[in-house]
Design a protein around this motif. Structure first.
Motif, PDB file in Angstrom:
ATOM      1  N   ASP A  96       6.858  57.117 -14.301  1.00  0.00           N
ATOM      2  CA  ASP A  96       5.875  57.328 -13.225  1.00  0.00           C
ATOM      3  C   ASP A  96       4.863  56.187 -13.172  1.00  0.00           C
ATOM      4  OD1 ASP A  96       6.814  59.585 -12.063  1.00  0.00           O
ATOM      5  OD2 ASP A  96       5.753  60.946 -13.416  1.00  0.00           O
ATOM      6  N   ARG A  97       4.301  55.874 -14.337  1.00  0.00           N
ATOM      7  CA  ARG A  97       3.283  54.821 -14.345  1.00  0.00           C
ATOM      8  C   ARG A  97       3.892  53.454 -14.033  1.00  0.00           C
ATOM      9  NH1 ARG A  97       0.507  57.959 -18.094  1.00  0.00           N
ATOM     10  NH2 ARG A  97      -1.646  58.326 -17.494  1.00  0.00           N
ATOM     11  N   ASP A 106       7.653  55.264 -19.579  1.00  0.00           N
ATOM     12  CA  ASP A 106       6.776  56.044 -18.714  1.00  0.00           C
ATOM     13  C   ASP A 106       7.096  55.648 -17.259  1.00  0.00           C
ATOM     14  OD1 ASP A 106       4.753  57.176 -17.348  1.00  0.00           O
ATOM     15  OD2 ASP A 106       3.151  56.484 -18.670  1.00  0.00           O
ATOM     16  N   LEU A 147       4.640  53.326 -10.196  1.00  0.00           N
ATOM     17  CA  LEU A 147       3.415  53.355  -9.397  1.00  0.00           C
ATOM     18  C   LEU A 147       2.591  52.080  -9.602  1.00  0.00           C
ATOM     19  CD1 LEU A 147       2.361  57.062  -9.831  1.00  0.00           C
ATOM     20  CD2 LEU A 147       2.911  55.932  -7.691  1.00  0.00           C
ATOM     21  N   ASP A 162       1.674  49.553  -6.624  1.00  0.00           N
ATOM     22  CA  ASP A 162       0.286  49.211  -6.368  1.00  0.00           C
ATOM     23  C   ASP A 162       0.105  47.694  -6.364  1.00  0.00           C
ATOM     24  OD1 ASP A 162      -2.371  50.194  -5.999  1.00  0.00           O
ATOM     25  OD2 ASP A 162      -2.808  49.259  -7.927  1.00  0.00           O
ATOM     26  N   ARG A 171       1.620  46.243  -3.243  1.00  0.00           N
ATOM     27  CA  ARG A 171       0.788  46.528  -2.069  1.00  0.00           C
ATOM     28  C   ARG A 171      -0.398  45.564  -2.035  1.00  0.00           C
ATOM     29  NH1 ARG A 171       1.603  52.866  -1.778  1.00  0.00           N
ATOM     30  NH2 ARG A 171       3.076  52.874  -0.051  1.00  0.00           N
ATOM     31  N   ARG A 219       9.993  59.199  -3.187  1.00  0.00           N
ATOM     32  CA  ARG A 219      10.039  60.621  -2.824  1.00  0.00           C
ATOM     33  C   ARG A 219      11.344  61.257  -3.306  1.00  0.00           C
ATOM     34  NH1 ARG A 219      10.412  61.941   2.225  1.00  0.00           N
ATOM     35  NH2 ARG A 219       9.819  64.073   1.772  1.00  0.00           N
TER      36      ARG A 219
END
Lengths: 397, 658
Positions: free
Chosen positions: A185-186, A183, A189, A193, A196, A41
């Motif tokens: 962001d990718r 990249d 994330l 992922d 998780r 964030r």
């Protein structure tokens, strides 16, 4: 509820995830905790490597100091797209491609190979930098005037007009090729992922609070799991500006206020803005331009400009409301100046502004504080050193 | 080149989103008054003078808001809380052909109607069946449109529309005026001629084809809460603007916006103000009132009333319930008659109560059961409650000791009612009950929109007849139809323009995009008709220069060239719903977005927005974002309350030479 974990990683950005992934590979049991509502964030990983190694620059000196050229040239050499791709690929769970600059819609995480154009109006500075690049065996080109500016993203075709042609003669550029643009962001994330999936809902907890560290146990409250007690082997905090007040209370609980205070003073907050503007001229996606501390590149049919705010490097800004430095008068002035003087635009249309907060390390004595034998705080200044590659390599070192 | 940025700090910024027309609305006024009463500094960013351009949320809550004033000066505000007013969802779930000029949002339809240039005949389809849709449909029916359909497509398995207070009242009026209600799934929309479209829908009996002049999207199209806070705990709110300029235009929308504003105010005050004991007491009082109002608004869901019929007559249960309602008079055999207030549903509207000079109506305390809603002894049958009611629900009943009684109805004023002529009596669902004589058209009381008609009816119909209309005639002799047909001939002030090389007549000095819609030559990109170029879609070449058509005024001799390439690409060969284009700015189909989400395993709205760029195109999500949100939810991403704070709400330009 009670558990035992070999390693507990605590942070808000990408670093605790990388550390956790590494520990998993080593066969250790891991728990990741985040005091914030979600990961990333705070945007503490910049979208592009600003290549700022000059502390002077970050302390609001307006120009890159020649003293820093050696490290800057080294940094450029290390940023070769292929090398960065090789460096990062082992740590990323999934497809991680090396793509060319004009591939506009990659569907997986990637390192894009782009050319970088460093522009200055100081000929001596440009020549000095070129010399250092030569010493580091970096392939580059030196250009002047229109030849230097024509690759700058968003540059108006007006520079070729008789009216502006003379003005361009004051510009000097260093053109460097095949540099990495990750990249971010990718990457982050994808990593989140994966973690998780690996750790499950109980292995990565966000919005945790009331953290207390005892000799062998860690107590905290999670909105989903309720109050928890975890027996730990090692605790690693990955310090970001967002965690400051949290860390204050933890250091207080461990009676380490003084040590913590001097450690955190080695880090100064740095606030960045990414301005997305509409370009009236077509933008070449293969080039990233850099002028007067601002970095411009093509992104989703608009031109993005990364700009450091005026309050960066101000220790007091850390204690004030963190939103204060954004989109100030100086930001408008600097962006306006880039558009008007260099790009030769007569107006600009603003599409979006996003903000990033990172920190840089003033004193590079150490980037690690040991609060206890098994409890450490890591200060990985990814934004300062460059980009996500620093965080990845920093954690793994 | 110089910039002058004016910096300031506020506790609360109330700002408008794109295309919000009424500012400050009741929500803004309520919220700012309550906050100011507790010492909070409130900024208004809306209207013509100061417009919010962007919000940058802070990591610890609060935000930096940028605004621009009428002189194009930039204002930078650090605020602890933001409340943005937005229009409710404008478009339904995308279907084949939805991206066309045949499908216009409600706000555009209202603008076209106000211009009095649109001929909506012979038929109009309205998507959605909420109060706003029904009210608009009733308005069209009253102004002479021969056929109006309201299509409910949101959730066919539930009686969705009943979620709205006052719906029954609007629905009865709509039915009485001859409107048709259809529950169906939307299949496709295809153009037949410049002003004729074919809408295919699938209802329980099969595919139905409706020919219509336009399809108007009035909604509601989603069940999202009217207030969203995102991120949770950040004090950044988005609130639906449901109120219109005056309360009587939409009582339910007005009241719900007021309640939402009060709810936000309670939350803001609790978080931002260090309250004294006295203030805490006052805060608690507001909180109690807010909770009571929310409960009251929800009551209609459990205590609704929809009359049942046996043929054309009210069935026994409905009749008994109606007659026992305390707003209905028990004694109607009175020389001057008595009003009958028949809003059995528990709604917040009390306009008739406010209009009654004698205090004969007490809706608020009557609904609590403290007293009768109608105090019939006090009623003087003045008729003021009839003209005050926006839904024309009350009637005056004067029973006589003969076979005939007198009923007084409120009716549209623009119809030419002729005394002593026959009119058709209608029951509560619009069925004809036979004819009756119009005894008198009352001059007082009346409003520009409403007149009172005194009608002689058979005594046995006084509890059945609730409206009148003129007897149906063929189109060739229907005055309203003929008037509408020849409206263009009477219209003056038209100038000649050159549209794609062809001479056309358009009204002088109106926005060009509106003129195109009036002429039937608009493109799909023109339907938002945003006036402020906030959608960034309606680009055309005006007198040789690239311009936003909504920001250009028509003038004599102007040459306009439209880029119709986008429209020509509209295909009607969609074979699956995944091929429907949802984001026209990026040219992305539903299937493409779904596969991007799945491929990237994207599990948060921020990640989806950041990596797919949806909502980041020229229109800033005005066309697509509701559909995108639905896809996110279908893909298991929690985005019900997601608010896209991406900067800015509108494009803006900075003149560097200034």
């Amino acid at each position: 509820m009670s558990h035992t974990k070999d390693l507990i990683c605590i942070g808000t950005g990408v670093a605790p995830l990388i550390a956790a992934a590494q520990a998993l590979e080593e066969g250790r049991s891991v728990l990741v905790l985040n005091p914030d509502r979600d990961f990333f964030r705070e945007n503490s990983e910049l979208p592009i490597d600003p290549f700022y190694l000059s502390e002077g620059y970050l302390k609001n000196s307006t120009k890159v100091s020649p003293d820093d050229f050696n490290t800057l040239a080294l940094r450029v050499r290390q940023s070769d797209a292929e090398k960065v791709h090789e460096k990062l690929k082992p740590y990323f769970p999934g497809s991680f491609d090396l793509i060319s600059g004009d591939d506009l819609s990659p569907s997986v995480a990637s390192v894009r190979s782009r050319s970088r154009l460093w522009v200055t109006q100081d000929r001596a500075l440009a020549e000095d930098f070129a010399l250092h690049l030569q010493e580091q065996d970096v392939h580059f080109q030196f250009a002047e005037g229109v030849r230097a500016l024509r690759f700058f993203p968003g540059i108006s075709s007006r520079i070729f007009s008789a009216k502006h042609f003379e003005e361009t003669e004051d510009y000097f550029g260093i053109l460097m090729h095949r540099l990495a643009d990750i990249d971010v962001d990718r990457y982050r994330l994808g990593l989140l992922d994966f973690m998780r999936e690996k750790l499950g809902a109980e292995g990565i907890l966000t919005h945790v609070s009331q953290l207390k560290i005892k000799e062998k146990d860690l107590y905290f409250h999670s909105p989903t799991q309720g109050p928890m007690q975890v027996e730990y082997g090692e605790v690693r905090f990955f310090y970001t500006p967002q965690m400051e007040s949290w860390m204050d209370s933890i250091a207080h609980g461990l009676s380490q206020e003084n040590q913590w205070h001097s450690f955190k003073n080695m880090f100064q907050p740095c606030f960045w803005e990414k301005w997305s503007l509409i370009s009236r001229d077509p933008i070449d996606p293969t080039w990233v331009g850099q002028f007067d501390g601002m970095i411009a590149w093509s992104e989703n049919r608009s031109i993005s400009i990364l700009h450091k705010t005026q309050n960066s490097g101000n220790a007091n800004a850390r204690h004030a409301n963190a939103m204060i430095p954004w989109v100030s008068h100086d930001s408008f002035k600097n962006i306006g100046s880039l558009c008007h003087q260099l790009l030769k635009w007569d107006r600009f249309s603003l599409r979006a502004v996003s903000v990033y907060s990172t920190f840089y390390q003033v004193n590079r004595l150490t980037s690690r504080l040991r609060l206890r034998d098994t409890v450490t705080v890591e200060g990985l200044s990814s934004g300062f050193l460059g980009d996500i590659a620093d965080a990845v390599c920093g954690v793994n070192s | 080149m110089s910039f002058q940025i004016r910096s300031s700090q506020f506790d609360v910024a109330l700002m408008t989103g794109p295309r919000v027309s009424h500012f400050p609305s009741i929500g803004v006024r309520t919220l700012s008054k309550l906050c100011a009463d507790f010492g909070l500094k409130v900024a208004w960013l809306g209207g013509d003078e100061l417009q919010a351009r962007g919000v940058i949320p802070g990591p610890q809550g609060g935000a930096v808001v940028l605004a621009q004033d009428a002189q194009a000066r930039i204002h930078r505000m650090e605020v602890r809380s933001v409340v943005r007013l937005s229009l409710p969802q404008s478009f339904p779930e995308p279907f084949e052909g939805w991206r066309s000029q045949g499908l216009v949002p409600y706000e555009t339809a209202v603008a076209l109607d106000l211009s009095k240039q649109m001929d909506w005949n012979p038929s109009i389809v309205i998507l959605g069946s909420g109060n706003r849709a029904l009210r608009w449909a009733s308005h069209l029916l009253e102004t002479g449109v021969r056929e109006v359909y309201c299509i409910e497509s949101l959730d066919l398995s539930k009686n969705f529309s009943k979620l709205y207070a006052g719906w029954e009242v609007e629905f009865r009026r709509f039915q009485m005026l001859g409107g048709r209600f259809v529950k169906a799934r939307l299949l496709s929309l295809q153009q037949k001629s410049a002003l004729l479209w074919e809408l295919r829908v699938l209802d329980e009996k099969g595919v139905r084809i409706l020919e219509t002049t336009r399809v108007i999207c009035a909604g509601p199209f989603s069940l999202r809460p009217g207030v969203r806070e995102y991120p949770q705990g950040s004090l950044l709110f988005e609130m639906d603007q449901t109120a219109l300029a005056t309360k009587s235009e939409d009582v339910e929308g007005w009241v719900s916006e007021e309640v939402r504003a009060r709810w936000i105010a309670v939350k803001l005050i609790r978080t931002l103000v260090q309250m004294s004991a006295l203030q805490r007491e006052e805060h608690e009082r507001i909180h109690r009132r807010s909770r009571r109002q929310i409960r009251q608004i929800d009551l209609h869901k459990t205590e609704s009333f929809q009359p049942g019929f046996q043929g054309k007559w009210l069935d026994r249960a409905s009749s008994e319930r109606l007659r026992s309602f305390s707003g209905v008079p028990t004694a109607t055999l009175r020389p001057k008659g008595v009003a009958s207030i028949e809003c059995i549903e528990n709604i917040e509207c009390n306009l008739c109560e406010k209009a009654c000079p004698e205090g004969a109506i007490s809706l608020v305390s009557g609904r609590k059961g403290d007293e009768n809603i109608l105090k019939q002894d006090l009623c003087t049958a003045c008729g003021l409650c009839l003209v005050a009611c926006p839904s024309r629900t009350p009637v005056l009943i004067e029973e006589r000791e003969s076979s005939q009684a007198l009923l007084v109805f409120a009716a549209p004023a623009h119809h030419e009612w002729v005394e002593k002529q026959w009119v058709t009596l209608l029951n509560r669902k619009g069925d004809s009950l036979g004819t009756a004589r119009l005894v008198r058209v009352l001059d007082e009381p009346s409003t520009p929109k409403t007149k009172l008609l005194e009608v002689e009816v058979p005594s046995h119909l006084i509890w059945e007849a609730r409206s009148v209309r003129k007897p149906r005639t063929g189109a060739a002799v229907d005055e309203t139809f003929l008037k509408a047909l020849h409206r263009h001939e009477r219209e003056e002030n038209k100038v000649e323009i050159l549209l794609d090389g062809v001479k056309r007549f358009a009204r002088d000095q109106i926005p060009l995009s509106l003129a195109l819609l009036e002429m039937g030559h608009a493109r799909a990109d023109d339907v938002l008709n945003c006036v402020d170029a906030s959608c960034g879609r309606c680009v055309g070449i005006v007198d040789g220069q690239k311009k936003f058509l909504c920001a250009e005024k028509v003038h004599r001799g102007m040459a306009v060239r439209l880029d119709t390439r986008a429209d020509s690409q509209l295909q009607f060969e969609v074979t699956s719903s995944d091929q429907v284009e949802i984001c026209p700015c990026l040219g992305m189909s539903r299937g493409q977005l779904k596969s991007l989400i799945r491929q990237g395993k994207l599990n948060s709205p921020e990640a989806i927005c950041s990596l797919t760029q949806v909502g980041g195109g020229g229109c800033h999500g005005q066309l697509c974002f509701d559909s995108v949100r639905k896809i996110m939810i279908d893909e298991g991403v929690d985005s019900e309350n997601f608010v896209d704070w991406r900067f800015p709400t509108q494009d803006w330009s900075l003149n560097l030479s200034g």
